[in-house]
Design a protein around this motif. Structure first.
Motif, mmCIF file in Angstrom:
data_model
loop_
_atom_site.group_PDB
_atom_site.id
_atom_site.type_symbol
_atom_site.label_atom_id
_atom_site.label_comp_id
_atom_site.label_asym_id
_atom_site.label_seq_id
_atom_site.Cartn_x
_atom_site.Cartn_y
_atom_site.Cartn_z
ATOM 1 N N GLN A 200 59.593 31.522 -12.808
ATOM 2 C CA GLN A 200 58.739 30.462 -12.269
ATOM 3 C C GLN A 200 57.295 30.947 -12.429
ATOM 4 O O GLN A 200 56.789 31.661 -11.563
ATOM 5 C CB GLN A 200 59.097 30.245 -10.795
ATOM 6 C CG GLN A 200 58.873 28.831 -10.316
ATOM 7 C CD GLN A 200 59.527 28.598 -8.970
ATOM 8 O OE1 GLN A 200 60.732 28.679 -8.817
ATOM 9 N NE2 GLN A 200 58.718 28.324 -7.964
ATOM 10 N N CYS B 41 56.264 34.448 -11.538
ATOM 11 C CA CYS B 41 57.193 34.864 -10.463
ATOM 12 C C CYS B 41 58.626 34.843 -10.957
ATOM 13 O O CYS B 41 58.966 34.174 -11.933
ATOM 14 C CB CYS B 41 57.080 33.917 -9.273
ATOM 15 S SG CYS B 41 55.523 34.066 -8.393
ATOM 16 N N TRP C 215 62.229 33.753 -9.548
ATOM 17 C CA TRP C 215 62.979 33.095 -8.477
ATOM 18 C C TRP C 215 64.378 33.683 -8.518
ATOM 19 O O TRP C 215 65.031 33.697 -9.570
ATOM 20 C CB TRP C 215 63.037 31.583 -8.717
ATOM 21 C CG TRP C 215 63.756 30.831 -7.625
ATOM 22 C CD1 TRP C 215 63.197 30.193 -6.574
ATOM 23 C CD2 TRP C 215 65.181 30.650 -7.479
ATOM 24 N NE1 TRP C 215 64.167 29.634 -5.774
ATOM 25 C CE2 TRP C 215 65.394 29.901 -6.301
ATOM 26 C CE3 TRP C 215 66.289 31.066 -8.219
ATOM 27 C CZ2 TRP C 215 66.670 29.548 -5.854
ATOM 28 C CZ3 TRP C 215 67.553 30.727 -7.772
ATOM 29 C CH2 TRP C 215 67.736 29.979 -6.610
ATOM 30 N N ARG D 40 61.201 27.609 4.870
ATOM 31 C CA ARG D 40 60.548 28.269 3.732
ATOM 32 C C ARG D 40 59.410 29.093 4.312
ATOM 33 O O ARG D 40 58.473 28.538 4.898
ATOM 34 C CB ARG D 40 60.045 27.172 2.790
ATOM 35 C CG ARG D 40 59.158 27.607 1.686
ATOM 36 C CD ARG D 40 59.947 27.851 0.379
ATOM 37 N NE ARG D 40 59.017 28.212 -0.698
ATOM 38 C CZ ARG D 40 58.485 29.413 -0.818
ATOM 39 N NH1 ARG D 40 58.791 30.378 0.015
ATOM 40 N NH2 ARG D 40 57.647 29.661 -1.800
ATOM 41 N N ALA E 191 67.189 32.392 -1.021
ATOM 42 C CA ALA E 191 66.453 32.693 -2.255
ATOM 43 C C ALA E 191 65.136 33.384 -1.921
ATOM 44 O O ALA E 191 64.641 33.265 -0.795
ATOM 45 C CB ALA E 191 66.159 31.400 -3.017
ATOM 46 N N LEU F 8 61.200 34.378 -3.808
ATOM 47 C CA LEU F 8 60.275 34.242 -4.932
ATOM 48 C C LEU F 8 59.483 35.546 -5.003
ATOM 49 O O LEU F 8 58.760 35.892 -4.062
ATOM 50 C CB LEU F 8 59.352 33.048 -4.682
ATOM 51 C CG LEU F 8 58.522 32.598 -5.865
ATOM 52 C CD1 LEU F 8 59.413 32.104 -7.008
ATOM 53 C CD2 LEU F 8 57.557 31.487 -5.442
#
Ligand SMILES: Cc1cc2nc3c(=O)[nH]c(=O)nc-3n(C[C@H](O)[C@H](O)[C@H](O)COP(=O)(O)OP(=O)(O)OC[C@H]3O[C@@H](n4cnc5c(N)ncnc54)[C@H](O)[C@@H]3O)c2cc1C
Length: 301
Positions: free
Chosen positions: A94, A97, A99, A164, A187, A189
């Motif tokens: 990403q 980054c 992910w 998040r 997840a 990042l």
């Protein structure tokens, strides 16, 4: 209640819900009695369903990565171990980054980043956990750790809602991260920097070679057993206390790296715990330092 839960897990996950699972096959130490259930979930919805049903049945649950920082008792774990698979174990780029699903294998993430020419995760080469486990324990090596790379985390909270969080919102210390209670890292990042793939790959190889020189990488272990006390190294203190080679049953203080306890075959959690106690006592006597475990003990001793 648990018969109902068993039926629900079998109906919704089929073969991915395994009951009475010896944790010795789900941990790198190769030690531990049976978990009531080990579930593999492939989506946030499945994870939420399992957590909700398990809580309603009054059983405990916990996330399970590769079991590379766990000592599960010989009596086992009386609840559900939740493992992330499918999309929740995948990796993608990403921008600058990476992910990573919480269940992604950390060595695979290291290789993936190197292939893409994304630098910053080389220190993690050879750490046999998952990205979620590494975030939860704030895994680190070579003066870096997960908290420094983590730009954001998606969490599944106990009540089923997701959150998040920005990396900076979660306080982190040496081998510890304050995740909300009973939460699951779905997840992360990771913020990396562009570099030449060959240069990143070379640094990964160097980190791996360094591990192979100093650690018993071929043996069953859980990595460093004790945290380094401020200004010193647990391995140095354990060696100075004369513990290298010390053995209880199938568990032995590694002759290569004193902060590793290896399973020489057939070790029980009781052996490992007895050896940890002996090492702590000897270190306390010889240096006055009280070592604190880095590994997490799960279930009744
Ligand atoms: C040979 C060897 C070398 C190692 N070297 C290092 C090292 O250099 N540095 C280091 O820091 N560690 C090291 N370790 C320890 C271990 O690999 C790390 O702590 C790793 O990050 C644990 O990941 P795991 O997925 O195996 O977690 P597990 O051991 O399965 O679980 C550890 C904890 O994380 C929680 N957890 C797991 N997944 C999630 C998730 N998705 N969401 C929320 N919580 C979760 C579990 O509930 C548990 O509390 C080493 C281990 C071995 C065997």
């Amino acid at each position: 209640m648990s018969a109902e839960l068993k039926r629900l897990l079998q109906d919704s996950l089929g073969e991915r819900a395994k009951f009475d699972q010896p944790m010795s096959v789900h941990t790198t130490w190769g030690v531990g009695g049976p978990a009531w259930c080990v579930c593999q979930v492939a989506s946030q919805e499945e994870a939420a369903l399992v957590i909700k049903a398990t809580r309603q049945a009054g059983l405990p649950w916990m996330p399970l990565g590769r079991g590379s920082n766990l000592l599960v008792s010989d009596a086992g774990y009386p609840g559900v171990m939740l493992r992330l698979a499918g999309e929740l174990a995948s990796l993608r780029r990403q921008g600058d980054c990476l992910w990573a699903g919480g269940g992604a294998h950390l060595p695979a993430a290291v290789k993936f980043a190197a292939r893409l020419g994304l630098a910053g995760l080389e220190w993690a080469a050879g750490i046999p956990g998952t990205v979620g486990g590494a975030v939860a324990t704030n895994a680190g090596a070579l003066d870096s750790d997960m908290s420094r790379l983590t730009r954001g985390i998606t969490l599944l909270l106990a009540e089923g809602e997701t959150a998040r969080l920005e990396g900076a919102q979660l306080p982190a210390g040496y081998r510890q991260r304050s995740l909300p209670r009973e939460s699951l890292v779905l997840a992360a990042l990771l913020a990396l920097q562009e570099d030449r793939p060959e240069a990143v790959g070379l640094r990964c190889d160097q980190a791996l070679a360094r591990r192979r020189r100093s650690q018993p990488t071929g043996a069953a272990s859980a990595g460093s057993v004790f945290k380094n006390p401020p200004g010193d190294y647990a391995g140095r203190l354990i060696e100075a206390a004369g513990c290298k080679g010390l053995t209880v049953g199938g568990a032995q203080v590694s002759a290569k790296h004193a902060n590793f306890i290896v399973n020489r075959g057939g070790a029980t959690a009781r052996d490992v715990l007895a050896l940890m106690r002996e090492v702590r006592q000897r270190v306390l006597k010889s240096s006055g330092v009280e070592l604190e475990p880095e590994v997490e003990v799960v279930g009744h001793a």
